[in-house]
Design a protein around this motif. Sequence first.
Motif, PDB file in Angstrom:
ATOM      1  N   LEU A 111       0.806  -1.211   0.000  1.00 45.70           N
ATOM      2  CA  LEU A 111       0.000   0.000   0.000  1.00 45.70           C
ATOM      3  C   LEU A 111       0.844   1.268   0.000  1.00 45.70           C
ATOM      4  CD1 LEU A 111      -2.955  -0.893   2.383  1.00 45.70           C
ATOM      5  CD2 LEU A 111      -3.001  -0.636  -0.096  1.00 45.70           C
ATOM      6  N   SER A 112       1.962   1.261   0.724  1.00 49.99           N
ATOM      7  CA  SER A 112       2.783   2.465   0.743  1.00 49.99           C
ATOM      8  C   SER A 112       3.355   2.746  -0.636  1.00 49.99           C
ATOM      9  CB  SER A 112       3.903   2.353   1.783  1.00 49.99           C
ATOM     10  OG  SER A 112       4.773   1.281   1.486  1.00 49.99           O
ATOM     11  N   ALA A 113       3.668   1.678  -1.398  1.00 52.89           N
ATOM     12  CA  ALA A 113       4.143   1.873  -2.771  1.00 52.89           C
ATOM     13  C   ALA A 113       3.005   2.355  -3.671  1.00 52.89           C
ATOM     14  CB  ALA A 113       4.733   0.573  -3.307  1.00 52.89           C
ATOM     15  N   GLU A 114       1.842   1.711  -3.562  1.00 53.14           N
ATOM     16  CA  GLU A 114       0.691   2.127  -4.371  1.00 53.14           C
ATOM     17  C   GLU A 114       0.289   3.567  -4.065  1.00 53.14           C
ATOM     18  OE1 GLU A 114      -2.484  -0.583  -3.570  1.00 53.14           O
ATOM     19  OE2 GLU A 114      -1.748  -2.130  -4.940  1.00 53.14           O
ATOM     20  N   ALA A 115       0.399   3.940  -2.800  1.00 53.56           N
ATOM     21  CA  ALA A 115      -0.088   5.242  -2.347  1.00 53.56           C
ATOM     22  C   ALA A 115       0.828   6.406  -2.725  1.00 53.56           C
ATOM     23  CB  ALA A 115      -0.315   5.231  -0.832  1.00 53.56           C
ATOM     24  N   THR A 116       1.950   6.128  -3.385  1.00 55.17           N
ATOM     25  CA  THR A 116       2.758   7.243  -3.891  1.00 55.17           C
ATOM     26  C   THR A 116       2.011   7.975  -5.001  1.00 55.17           C
ATOM     27  OG1 THR A 116       3.917   5.792  -5.449  1.00 55.17           O
ATOM     28  CG2 THR A 116       4.953   6.152  -3.288  1.00 55.17           C
ATOM     29  N   ALA A 117       1.054   7.307  -5.643  1.00 55.20           N
ATOM     30  CA  ALA A 117       0.209   7.967  -6.643  1.00 55.20           C
ATOM     31  C   ALA A 117      -0.761   8.901  -5.926  1.00 55.20           C
ATOM     32  CB  ALA A 117      -0.564   6.919  -7.441  1.00 55.20           C
ATOM     33  N   PRO A 121      -6.454   6.297  -2.801  1.00 55.61           N
ATOM     34  CA  PRO A 121      -7.246   6.710  -1.638  1.00 55.61           C
ATOM     35  C   PRO A 121      -6.455   6.806  -0.339  1.00 55.61           C
ATOM     36  CG  PRO A 121      -7.829   4.486  -2.358  1.00 55.61           C
ATOM     37  CD  PRO A 121      -6.992   5.090  -3.438  1.00 55.61           C
ATOM     38  N   ALA A 122      -5.303   6.124  -0.255  1.00 63.76           N
ATOM     39  CA  ALA A 122      -4.506   6.185   0.974  1.00 63.76           C
ATOM     40  C   ALA A 122      -3.318   7.154   0.859  1.00 63.76           C
ATOM     41  CB  ALA A 122      -3.997   4.801   1.340  1.00 63.76           C
ATOM     42  N   HIS A 123      -3.261   7.925  -0.223  1.00 63.10           N
ATOM     43  CA  HIS A 123      -2.115   8.833  -0.408  1.00 63.10           C
ATOM     44  C   HIS A 123      -1.969   9.792   0.776  1.00 63.10           C
ATOM     45  CE1 HIS A 123       0.829  11.313  -2.516  1.00 63.10           C
ATOM     46  NE2 HIS A 123       0.123  12.359  -2.135  1.00 63.10           N
ATOM     47  N   GLY A 124      -3.048  10.456   1.121  1.00 62.19           N
ATOM     48  CA  GLY A 124      -3.003  11.411   2.231  1.00 62.19           C
ATOM     49  C   GLY A 124      -2.639  10.747   3.543  1.00 62.19           C
TER      50      GLY A 124
END
Length: 199
Positions: A111-117, A121-124
Amino acid sequence: MSIASDRGYAKGRAKRAEIIDRATALFGEVGYRGSSLREIAARCGISHPGLLHHFPTKEALLIAVLEHRDEQDAERFLAPDASGLDRLRRIVALAAHNETRRGIVELYCVLSAEATAQDHPAHGFFVERYRRTLTAMRDAYGDAGQEGVLLDGVAPEDAARELVALMDGLQLQWLLDGGSTPMAALVRQRVQAHLTVPI
């Protein structure tokens, strides 16, 4: 509030906790993007609309899963009123604890890798989480300096960033090599290298 209302509220909280637990497991197995609310509902033995009563969107459930894990870790390991040295010791203990929960470690790595985008939804959540983590580690090192146990020349801000990077990198290696990377031992070794007393 009536006794019946109290029971209903307690039942609702228990079901919400179960949904978070089941979602954590599924996200760890197939990733956030590979999971569905329908599958999570089925694992909880409730209907899809029943799950939506507790979490109206998949994004809301994801954030609840992430927040729940962080709350548990904060209660057990972060203790802001402890000494700087004790907080650094607890960070090593957290690394050791992570060696016992592959699913959670994998979930966070994915998720931390995906959330760099920025549209994830978990970026913030992850932006704020890294800010909090760096602040907590910087403060632990700073307090250790005030306590006279930090080596001369160790800058708390730099040491904190280095430690976060080390922990994240070790988790990835640990996942890829089947758990043979000694995460806790290497984290302990790095923290110890910054201190004048045994950790």
